[in-house]
Design an enzyme around this catalytic site. Structure first.
Site, PDB file in Angstrom:
ATOM      1  N   HIS A 168       4.172  -3.456   0.340  1.00  0.00           N
ATOM      2  CA  HIS A 168       3.806  -2.341  -0.529  1.00  0.00           C
ATOM      3  C   HIS A 168       4.619  -2.378  -1.820  1.00  0.00           C
ATOM      4  O   HIS A 168       5.523  -1.571  -2.053  1.00  0.00           O
ATOM      5  CB  HIS A 168       3.992  -1.002   0.196  1.00  0.00           C
ATOM      6  CG  HIS A 168       2.949  -0.740   1.236  1.00  0.00           C
ATOM      7  ND1 HIS A 168       3.183  -0.926   2.590  1.00  0.00           N
ATOM      8  CD2 HIS A 168       1.653  -0.342   1.124  1.00  0.00           C
ATOM      9  CE1 HIS A 168       2.082  -0.632   3.262  1.00  0.00           C
ATOM     10  NE2 HIS A 168       1.140  -0.266   2.407  1.00  0.00           N
ATOM     11  N   ASN A 169       4.278  -3.324  -2.678  1.00  0.00           N
ATOM     12  CA  ASN A 169       4.933  -3.484  -3.975  1.00  0.00           C
ATOM     13  C   ASN A 169       3.860  -3.545  -5.056  1.00  0.00           C
ATOM     14  O   ASN A 169       2.683  -3.307  -4.786  1.00  0.00           O
ATOM     15  CB  ASN A 169       5.791  -4.752  -3.963  1.00  0.00           C
ATOM     16  CG  ASN A 169       5.010  -5.959  -3.442  1.00  0.00           C
ATOM     17  OD1 ASN A 169       3.832  -6.128  -3.757  1.00  0.00           O
ATOM     18  ND2 ASN A 169       5.658  -6.775  -2.607  1.00  0.00           N
ATOM     19  N   HIS A 194      -1.970   4.087  -6.373  1.00  0.00           N
ATOM     20  CA  HIS A 194      -2.239   4.603  -5.026  1.00  0.00           C
ATOM     21  C   HIS A 194      -1.070   4.438  -4.061  1.00  0.00           C
ATOM     22  O   HIS A 194      -1.006   5.145  -3.055  1.00  0.00           O
ATOM     23  CB  HIS A 194      -3.493   3.936  -4.444  1.00  0.00           C
ATOM     24  CG  HIS A 194      -3.241   2.604  -3.817  1.00  0.00           C
ATOM     25  ND1 HIS A 194      -3.083   1.449  -4.564  1.00  0.00           N
ATOM     26  CD2 HIS A 194      -3.093   2.234  -2.519  1.00  0.00           C
ATOM     27  CE1 HIS A 194      -2.860   0.437  -3.748  1.00  0.00           C
ATOM     28  NE2 HIS A 194      -2.867   0.873  -2.503  1.00  0.00           N
ATOM     29  N   GLN A 198      -3.692  -9.212  13.869  1.00  0.00           N
ATOM     30  CA  GLN A 198      -4.766  -9.322  12.878  1.00  0.00           C
ATOM     31  C   GLN A 198      -6.144  -9.168  13.523  1.00  0.00           C
ATOM     32  O   GLN A 198      -7.033  -8.528  12.962  1.00  0.00           O
ATOM     33  CB  GLN A 198      -4.658 -10.679  12.153  1.00  0.00           C
ATOM     34  CG  GLN A 198      -3.505 -10.756  11.177  1.00  0.00           C
ATOM     35  CD  GLN A 198      -3.643  -9.750  10.037  1.00  0.00           C
ATOM     36  OE1 GLN A 198      -4.637  -9.742   9.310  1.00  0.00           O
ATOM     37  NE2 GLN A 198      -2.650  -8.889   9.884  1.00  0.00           N
ATOM     38  N   THR A 207       2.564  -5.999  -6.513  1.00  0.00           N
ATOM     39  CA  THR A 207       1.565  -7.050  -6.299  1.00  0.00           C
ATOM     40  C   THR A 207       0.407  -6.518  -5.458  1.00  0.00           C
ATOM     41  O   THR A 207      -0.762  -6.814  -5.726  1.00  0.00           O
ATOM     42  CB  THR A 207       2.206  -8.270  -5.615  1.00  0.00           C
ATOM     43  OG1 THR A 207       3.303  -8.722  -6.410  1.00  0.00           O
ATOM     44  CG2 THR A 207       1.201  -9.396  -5.457  1.00  0.00           C
TER      45      THR A 207
END
Length: 811
Positions: free
Chosen positions: A539-540, A579, A760, A542
């Protein structure tokens, strides 16, 4: 006389003890007939019983009917009705004179009056009927005239009707004939009058409503307007009732074809809602949010139109015909307002590229039709409630259990297996879709008490023309889905959001829409990016840049362009940019369990998403140098702000399935039905589905949700990189939970034991597949679905080989 009050349940307005009071009479007592004494005839059981009477959505309860018999003398006919009343369980009183009848009715307000019309020498029945009708409370009373059997030809009933009688009864003293007459009256005219009496409550509600309400006939002749309508529009009721709608002056501010569009919609039996300018009596125009509902009546035909009008606040003065905006995000725009780009594409919603085949997946529309959750859920509950009323006891009890399930807060979440059966999915749900378990210790996780970061002073280009070539080359294909955001991350030294943001915002002409200089936009992007944590593995900035890229890509899809306005596009790009601003690299569950200040501030509800939205506007408005909203008109800014907030809050996962199912039921299924019924669907009908304010909100929510978690639909190398980053962030959270003795929200994300392929697979199966099937059916994204299929097969192959890491070991 006392009367019962009507709240939720409607009572007849009579007290049971009334039946025990003596009646005045001018007759002598007859021991053999209690009625002859002038006293009421009591049914066998004195306990009053209530009968349920359905009246639309109202539930009415009718107590025992009160009957007044007016006969000058006792005879077989009066005795026949007395016996019939006793058999039917009605409360009956008998009087012998016109004076006694009037007094008794004034006291009791009987439901039914049966009057002897055979012997005019005793009293004038028609005059007595008129005197009773002069009493206001007789409006819903049924009055029957007992007439002689005709000797020759039938006489006209018009004199009786003119006097106020509802019907006549040709004399027949047979007790069963009298009883049958009473039953027909009870289930016919008396029940209808009882419902009409309840209608007074509905008119009271209309009269007290603060919204302007207008009711017209099927020919659009005005039948009713309420006081709020008179107050808002300046007309008196008498000036409007009986006039055709077309006779009432119209405002020139509406589009020329708006009335035709409205009429076309409502004449098909469809509800219309949107913005409409009405002209007041003094000539001023007033902007209103209008909902017009056709009312279907006898024969399945439209019998009335009900219009509910609510003025829009603050924008009726100095308003501009071209701008229709207010504080609510999308409700300002008419369902049929057309500011969309290009013509509507009515292609099949199931269209696919030639490379979209997959053995694992059914077609998207087939999966959508198989989704069984119906929305809005209140309609389902109402249907079940109605079915319960006429169901046998075992069925009614089973429906009670159904209602218990439907009323749970987890309505939209599929049922999971046990923890042992599917630990990865259970942990993902626990980590992403709950607000955690409250800790009993006093330790608190302190977070975000400091003010927002200011941007660094590293060189950033003033314009797009100043972007260094090494960075520009990494963004050459930014309009492609296969765009590599990690190359931009490396070239910009972990500042991809500012550079990619400038390029995408320029492509969508955001500065032009916001009326802000490019330098202000650049400062804003810098300020936002400075508040993303580069220390977070996932959560950066990028991730924010990646979501911005996906958002821009989706906005270019034809069906999305047909659905959204320019303000929607700008809101989506800004929402994607901000966001996850100031995300701490921990989930909402962690913050709630840790007792963080943010969790306390936002009451453990959508903690991070609320913080992201609030901080974004703090960053923007604290300094004019980065205030991209500074030059916007106030109402347009409020509309844009609400849209941004709504989209950011939609990324919160606790309502994931609610958002997806609403999108499927409100958009996918209607479009599919149009496609199936008419080839490619009627253009106007498709437009009606795509452009309603409610559906535009659902489209924007779905768009940002898909952009936010689109990693499994990216090319395989990008997908693997993102999987590694989110796993590392979850590993770090588990490590910290163990260090602080907090509840471990996702135990499977232990760096020593976790199987990344299993996590995943669970994420794709539980969250991704249905959502992207629905989005693909709407936006036509065969390339994404092919990547999703390939990535699922990759993770499945890794899991089949019992491999736990991101990649297989070197050969």
């Amino acid at each position: 006389m006392k009367k019962n009050m009507m709240w939720v349940v409607y009572h007849s307005g009579k007290e049971s003890e009334d039946s025990h009071s003596p009646q005045q009479t001018n007759s002598t007592q007859h021991p053999g007939n209690p009625a002859a004494s002038g006293l009421p005839i009591k049914p066998a059981s004195c306990k009053p019983t209530l009968t349920e009477v359905p009246f639309g959505p109202m539930k009415l309860f009718k107590d025992q009917l009160q009957v007044l018999l007016v006969f000058a003398k006792e005879d077989s006919q009066s005795n026949g009705f007395c016996s019939a009343c006793e058999k039917a369980g009605f409360r009956c009183s008998v009087v012998r004179s016109a004076e006694s009848a009037a007094e008794s009715f004034q006291e009791k307000h009987h439901d039914l009056v049966i009057m002897d019309h055979r012997h005019s020498r005793h009293f004038d029945a028609e005059a007595l009927c008129r005197s009773i009708r002069a009493i206001p409370s007789s409006e819903n009373t049924v009055i029957v005239a007992v007439v002689k059997r005709p000797d020759r030809e039938e006489a006209s009933v018009m004199p009786l009707i003119n006097a106020g009688f509802n019907r006549r009864y040709v004399e027949n003293a047979n007790a069963m004939a009298c009883y049958n007459e009473l039953l027909q009256l009870e289930h016919g005219e008396l029940r209808a009058q009882f419902k009409l009496r309840a209608g007074n409550a509905i008119f009271t509600a209309l009269e007290q409503s603060q919204e302007a309400i207008e009711i017209t006939s099927e020919d659009q002749v005005i039948q009713y307007v309420n006081p709020a309508y008179e107050s808002i529009m300046g007309y008196q009721q008498g000036e409007l009732i009986g006039k055709e709608i077309i006779e009432v002056p119209k405002s020139e501010k509406n589009k020329p074809d708006l009335l035709e569009t409205i009429n076309s919609c409502i004449r098909k039996g469809k509800e219309w809602q949107g913005i409409y300018y009405a002209k007041k009596r003094n000539g001023d125009s007033i902007q209103q949010n209008v909902k017009i509902t056709p009312v279907i009546g006898q024969g399945g035909k439209i019998r009335h139109y009900v219009s509910i009008n609510r003025p829009l606040n603050d924008n009726n003065k100095n308003d501009k015909p071209g701008v229709q905006a207010e504080s609510q995000t999308d409700i300002q725009s008419s369902k049929h307002k057309d500011r969309r780009k290009g013509s509507l594409d009515v292609r099949s919603t199931t269209s696919r590229g030639s490379d979209g085949s997959s053995q694992r997946r059914h077609s998207s529309m087939a999966r959508i039709h198989s989704m069984t959750i119906e929305a809005p859920i209140t309609k389902v509950i109402n249907i079940i409630n109605a079915a319960q009323e006429s169901s046998p006891m075992p069925v009614a009890e089973a429906l009670d259990r159904v209602l218990e399930i439907l009323r749970t807060t987890e309505l939209y979440s599929p049922a999971l297996g046990t923890k042992d059966e599917d630990p990865h999915t259970n942990d993902l749900v626990g980590g992403l879709m709950t607000d955690g378990l409250r800790r009993l210790s006093g330790n608190e996780y302190i977070f975000s008490t400091k003010p927002p970061h200011a941007p660094s002073h590293l060189a950033t280009p003033l314009t797009l023309n100043d972007i260094p070539p090494r960075i520009a080359v990494t963004m050459e294909n930014e309009d492609s889905w296969d765009f590599d955001i990690f190359s931009v991350e490396a070239a910009t030294m972990k500042r991809p959001l500012t550079f990619l943001g400038m390029q995408i915002f320029s492509r969508f002409r955001v500065c032009e829409f916001l009326n802000c200089p490019e330098a202000v936009l650049r400062s804003w992007l810098q300020g936002v990016e400075a508040n993303y944590h580069s220390s977070n593995s996932y959560h950066n900035s990028t991730h924010a840049a990646d979501v911005l890229h996906a958002t821009a890509y989706f906005l270019c899809k034809e069906r999305v362009k047909q659905s959204l306005d320019p303000i929607d596009e700008v809101a989506a790009l800004i929402a994607a940019t901000v966001h996850d601003v100031d995300h701490p690299g921990r989930t909402n569950s962690f913050l709630c369990n840790a007792g963080s200040e943010l969790a306390i501030l936002y009451n453990d509800t959508a903690v991070l998403e609320s913080h992201h939205a609030a901080l974004a506007f703090q960053i923007t408005t604290r300094d004019d140098k980065c205030n991209i909203f500074k030059n916007m008109e106030r109402n347009e800014y409020r509309t844009l702000r609400q849209a941004i907030i709504d989209m950011v809050l939609a990324t919160e996962m606790t309502k994931h399935f609610e958002h997806v199912n609403k999108f499927v039921n409100s958009i996918n299924k209607p479009l599919a039905a149009l496609d199936e019924n008419g080839g490619n669907g009627d253009e106007e009908s498709v437009k009606g589905v795509l452009t309603t304010p409610e559906n535009r909100i659902l489209i924007k929510r779905m768009l940002i949700k898909c952009a936010d978690i689109s990693n499994p639909c990216r090319p395989q190398e990008l997908c693997i990189e993102w999987a590694g980053r989110i796993s590392e962030e979850y590993f770090a959270q588990t490590d910290e939970e163990k260090r602080q003795c907090l509840p471990v929200v996702m135990p499977v994300f232990d760096r020593n034991t976790c199987s990344i392929p299993k996590s995943q697979i669970s994420f794709i199966d539980y969250f991704i597949t249905d959502m992207f099937d629905a989005w693909d059916a709407f936006a036509d994204l065969p390339n994404l679905m092919q990547h999703l299929d390939n990535n699922f097969k990759y993770w499945k192959g890794m899991d089949d080989r019992k491999l736990h890491k991101l990649r297989p070991p070197p050969e």
